[in-house]
Design an enzyme around this catalytic site. Structure first.
Site, PDB file in Angstrom:
ATOM      1  N   SER A  64      33.625   9.027  30.216  1.00  0.00           N
ATOM      2  CA  SER A  64      32.616  10.082  30.127  1.00  0.00           C
ATOM      3  C   SER A  64      31.252   9.629  30.630  1.00  0.00           C
ATOM      4  O   SER A  64      30.364  10.457  30.869  1.00  0.00           O
ATOM      5  CB  SER A  64      32.486  10.574  28.680  1.00  0.00           C
TER       6      SER A  64
ATOM      7  N   TYR B  70      33.030 -10.314  19.715  1.00  0.00           N
ATOM      8  CA  TYR B  70      33.012  -9.639  21.013  1.00  0.00           C
ATOM      9  C   TYR B  70      33.743 -10.483  22.051  1.00  0.00           C
ATOM     10  O   TYR B  70      34.549  -9.967  22.840  1.00  0.00           O
ATOM     11  CB  TYR B  70      31.573  -9.382  21.461  1.00  0.00           C
TER      12      TYR B  70
END
Length: 419
Positions: free
Chosen positions: A19, A170
């Site tokens: 998106s 991460y």
């Protein structure tokens, strides 16, 4: 920029996190060929801080010449992915390319990171990539030139990327995506091309704006460079697999020479991306020097001179030639005590796993300790000075197994082609 060739006309591309940002840029690049794009992302309603929704992205894809299928998908939700895959197959007849782009990032230390954040990163980056791949593979196997592309880094085991100030969860989550590349590339060799793509420099995205603060954008390249690199990968046959591709590298092979067109501010110094062996402390310093305010902790306030210079550059090349074969035939851990203009301690581990190299003490006890001037070290690895001659002339002191010192010459010979 890399020109479209129409190669992807009629192909169906399933992109997670499409998106906005890199995912949308890849979608638009494919749309210009006339591709079908499945926008698998969470944002259905406008977000107060983030641009775009799956529907605004779909409108842009259609305007660019492609066909779009917006699907509300949280990649942690198996049912939602299954539904999106089913809709894609029903509407477009199959899936040819999967891009695992969806990602979550949080760069805090072990004690400061809530488990909710850890679960989020592992759930989206690692589990989401594995799950989406698993559900798309049965359809990819029916394609004439199927690809899986993960937006994840090369597997750099330099411990600096696991320290708490770079966000250990991460790193684990992104490396998990990269390990999916290794595993699936082997499992589906000859049937599906499975590769990773990572940018050489920082890319202007919402995540980078969050990490770098104001002023970071001018140190970045645009998302279009990653989209062009992805396009170059999609043109490859399925035999091109198991690769950890850097965007600039593959575009150079495609004949691109002007990279200023990708810069947010042409001519401005660019910030290297994570995991490519520029220390996090130096990334933070470089951000500050050019007007940005990093939102992650650098871990220490002083810069580390070992992270730059000719010795560091040579170790980048050394890491590029490491392989299980060299480790198997060498079986030695080397420590280099360097003096002179670029003094410091470095190591090459040619005994464990696939090998490793970097600054500081080796991860295990060294079998050989070599003491020499930094300029002679560079000459040795450039092939201009053999270790045996350096030893005989007194330029090199060796403590430990002399046989291993000689074996190191094999690696140096392999490096000549890299220089």
């Amino acid at each position: 920029m890399l020109q479209n060739t129409g190669k992807l006309a009629g192909y169906t591309i399933f992109i997670t996190g499409a998106s906005r940002g890199i995912g949308k840029a890849i979608a638009l690049k494919a749309a210009r060929d006339g591709a079908n794009v499945v926008i698998a992302a969470k944002t259905a309603d406008p977000h107060p801080k983030l641009p775009g929704t799956i529907y605004t992205a779909a409108a842009e894809i259609e305007a660019a010449g492609g066909k779009a299928l917006p699907c509300i998908v949280d990649v942690r939700d198996e049912k939602q992915i299954n539904n999106a895959v089913g809709k894609a197959v029903e509407k477009f007849g199959g899936i040819d390319i999967l891009v695992n782009n969806a990602s979550a990032i949080n760069l805090t230390g072990t004690l400061e990171t809530p488990m909710k954040k850890v679960d989020l990163m592992l759930g989206i980056n690692l589990r989401g990539t594995y799950l989406t791949s698993k559900l798309c593979i049965p359809h990819l196997l029916k394609s004439k030139n199927p690809h899986i592309l993960n937006l994840s880094p090369p597997l750099n085991l330099n411990p600096i990327w696991f320290k708490n100030h770079t966000g250990e969860p991460y790193t684990m989550a992104k490396y998990g995506m990269s390990m999916c590349v290794l595993g699936m590339a082997e499992e589906f060799k000859g049937s599906i091309a499975v590769n990773a793509l990572w940018p050489k420099t920082a890319i202007q995205t919402a995540a980078m704006d969050m990490l770098g603060g104001s002023g970071i954008d001018k140190q970045c390249r645009k998302v279009e460079i990653v989209a062009d690199a992805a396009y170059a990968i999609f043109k490859q046959p399925t035999s091109f697999t198991g690769q950890f591709v850097i965007d600039e590298d593959i575009l150079r092979k495609e004949g691109i020479r002007d990279f200023d067109v990708y810069a947010v501010e042409p001519g401005h110094p660019l910030l290297p991306d994570f995991f490519l062996d520029q220390q996090p402390e130096d990334l933070a310093r470089q951000m500050k020097e050019h007007g940005a305010t990093p939102a992650f902790k650098s871990g220490k306030t002083s810069t580390d001179s070992a992270s730059t210079g000719p010795v560091s550059d040579m170790f980048n090349i050394i890491r590029g030639v490491l392989s299980p074969d060299i480790v198997k035939t060498t079986q030695g851990v080397y420590r280099f005590d360097l003096s002179g203009d670029h003094a410091g301690v470095w190591y090459i581990d040619l005994k464990n796993d696939a090998g490793s190299a970097g600054s500081g003490e080796p991860p295990v006890k060294a079998d050989v300790i070599m003491t020499l001037d930094s300029s002679d070290f560079i000459k040795m690895f450039e092939g201009k000075l053999k270790p045996t001659m350096a030893f005989m002339s007194g330029k090199l002191k060796i403590k430990g197994d002399m046989g291993l010192a000689i074996k190191l010459e094999k690696m140096m010979a392999m490096m000549k082609s890299k220089l």
